[in-house]
Design an enzyme around this catalytic site. Structure first.
Site, PDB file in Angstrom:
ATOM      1  N   ILE A  28     -53.360  73.623 -46.721  1.00  0.00           N
ATOM      2  CA  ILE A  28     -52.020  73.160 -47.062  1.00  0.00           C
ATOM      3  C   ILE A  28     -51.293  74.184 -47.929  1.00  0.00           C
ATOM      4  O   ILE A  28     -50.097  74.414 -47.767  1.00  0.00           O
ATOM      5  CB  ILE A  28     -52.085  71.808 -47.794  1.00  0.00           C
ATOM      6  CG1 ILE A  28     -52.692  70.734 -46.905  1.00  0.00           C
ATOM      7  CG2 ILE A  28     -50.698  71.358 -48.251  1.00  0.00           C
ATOM      8  CD1 ILE A  28     -52.970  69.422 -47.626  1.00  0.00           C
ATOM      9  N   SER A 139     -53.316  62.388 -53.958  1.00  0.00           N
ATOM     10  CA  SER A 139     -53.798  61.712 -52.752  1.00  0.00           C
ATOM     11  C   SER A 139     -53.587  60.219 -52.897  1.00  0.00           C
ATOM     12  O   SER A 139     -53.526  59.687 -54.014  1.00  0.00           O
ATOM     13  CB  SER A 139     -55.291  62.001 -52.552  1.00  0.00           C
ATOM     14  OG  SER A 139     -55.846  61.180 -51.558  1.00  0.00           O
ATOM     15  N   TYR A 166     -63.637  61.551 -56.970  1.00  0.00           N
ATOM     16  CA  TYR A 166     -62.451  62.138 -56.340  1.00  0.00           C
ATOM     17  C   TYR A 166     -61.233  61.253 -56.568  1.00  0.00           C
ATOM     18  O   TYR A 166     -60.149  61.743 -56.904  1.00  0.00           O
ATOM     19  CB  TYR A 166     -62.704  62.324 -54.837  1.00  0.00           C
ATOM     20  CG  TYR A 166     -61.553  62.920 -54.076  1.00  0.00           C
ATOM     21  CD1 TYR A 166     -61.282  64.283 -54.135  1.00  0.00           C
ATOM     22  CD2 TYR A 166     -60.727  62.114 -53.291  1.00  0.00           C
ATOM     23  CE1 TYR A 166     -60.226  64.836 -53.435  1.00  0.00           C
ATOM     24  CE2 TYR A 166     -59.673  62.655 -52.580  1.00  0.00           C
ATOM     25  CZ  TYR A 166     -59.425  64.021 -52.651  1.00  0.00           C
ATOM     26  OH  TYR A 166     -58.372  64.554 -51.956  1.00  0.00           O
ATOM     27  N   LYS A 170     -57.740  62.193 -58.520  1.00  0.00           N
ATOM     28  CA  LYS A 170     -56.402  62.065 -57.931  1.00  0.00           C
ATOM     29  C   LYS A 170     -55.503  61.160 -58.777  1.00  0.00           C
ATOM     30  O   LYS A 170     -54.292  61.379 -58.859  1.00  0.00           O
ATOM     31  CB  LYS A 170     -56.512  61.543 -56.502  1.00  0.00           C
ATOM     32  CG  LYS A 170     -57.267  62.459 -55.538  1.00  0.00           C
ATOM     33  CD  LYS A 170     -56.589  63.804 -55.375  1.00  0.00           C
ATOM     34  CE  LYS A 170     -57.228  64.916 -56.135  1.00  0.00           C
ATOM     35  NZ  LYS A 170     -56.592  66.241 -55.916  1.00  0.00           N
ATOM     36  N   SER A 201     -57.875  70.432 -43.363  1.00  0.00           N
ATOM     37  CA  SER A 201     -57.771  71.675 -44.111  1.00  0.00           C
ATOM     38  C   SER A 201     -59.118  72.063 -44.696  1.00  0.00           C
ATOM     39  O   SER A 201     -60.107  71.336 -44.578  1.00  0.00           O
ATOM     40  CB  SER A 201     -56.746  71.523 -45.244  1.00  0.00           C
ATOM     41  OG  SER A 201     -57.284  70.737 -46.284  1.00  0.00           O
TER      42      SER A 201
END
Length: 276
Positions: A28, A139, A166, A170, A201
């Site tokens: 990205i 995210s 994670y 975020k 990605s």
């Protein structure tokens, strides 16, 4: 196709505008850097690998015809490298109109030293270059986080998948963006956090084969994933707002857990942890 149409409709001429993008050598970040360079922006590619960073710079310049693209060494897992990157940029004496905090990795266990100090080190430069923006790639996983255990975030990932941690990271991105908006009010700096979509990605590069290719089958392309980053970085219609969360180039309410009190606590902890 809606991503491309939305991006074109809201991006203007970027000549004379300078952009620094972390993790811009791939995924990205690379698509974002390329999109900005196509519109005439001055682009700084900040990443850990000098070889990959310089290759990305050469590729962006060749593909866009824009020679105003440069590499900056940056290892976000090393606080000294973060400070060196900021100092190297500041030593150039150039303006900085948009900082895009893009770098990230998924499917890995570990501990990162910092993702906070680069922005704070560049705040005065951003303010002097205003109007300026800070765009933070987060995210929709942040909705899954129930809060932040400030002791746990300083330890290596505990869960097998790392998905719980994670989600917390975020959430921290969203909280940071909101608190930055409050603290930068009146300085000519606006702040935005975003969900790029689920993108095929290199963020998934540490997910083992054959799981990774199966995961990526229905994901967005990196160009589609970069659309909301480009929108937040360049759209004139966002000039008067700050601290909001975006998805698919539209505002979306952030998690109810993302409160001013938690954002303020995160900022204070981060400031203490990254102090020289």
């Amino acid at each position: 196709m809606r991503y491309k149409a939305r991006m074109s409709a809201n991006s203007g001429e970027l000549s004379g505008r300078a952009f620094l993008i972390t993790g811009a050598n791939t995924g990205i970040g690379l698509a974002t850097a390329t999109g900005l360079a196509k519109r005439g922006g001055r682009v700084f590619v900040a990443c850990r690998s000098a070889e990959k960073g310089r290759a990305a710079v050469a590729g962006i310049s060749a593909g866009t015809g824009n020679d105003a693209v440069a590499f900056l060494p940056l290892d976000l897992a090393d606080l000294a490298s973060v400070r060196d990157c900021a100092q190297e940029f500041l030593a150039r004496g150039e303006p900085l109109h948009v900082l895009i905090n893009n770098a990230g990795v998924g499917g890995a266990r570990g501990l990162t030293k910092d993702g906070f100090a680069l922005t704070t080190a560049l705040l005065d430069c951003l303010a002097a270059s205003g109007p300026a923006r800070v765009v933070t790639v987060s995210s929709d996983s942040h909705y899954q986080a129930k809060g932040i255990d400030f002791e746990a975030v300083r330890r290596p990932t505990a869960s097998r998948t790392g998905l719980r941690e994670y989600a917390v990271s975020k959430l921290a991105n969203v909280l940071f963006s909101q608190e930055l908006a409050r603290r930068a009010q009146g300085r000519g700096i606006t702040s935005y956090a975003l969900h790029p979509g689920v993108v095929a990605s290199d963020i998934w590069r540490r997910v083992p084969w054959p799981v990774r290719p199966l995961m990526q089958l229905r994901m967005l392309s990196t160009e589609q994933g970069a659309a909301t980053s480009l929108y937040c970085a360049t759209s004139p219609e966002l000039a008067g707002v700050s601290g909001r969360f975006y998805e698919d180039c539209h505002e979306r309410a952030a998690s109810a857990v993302a409160t001013p009190d938690l954002a303020g606590a995160l900022w204070e902890h981060s400031q203490a942890w990254t102090a020289a």
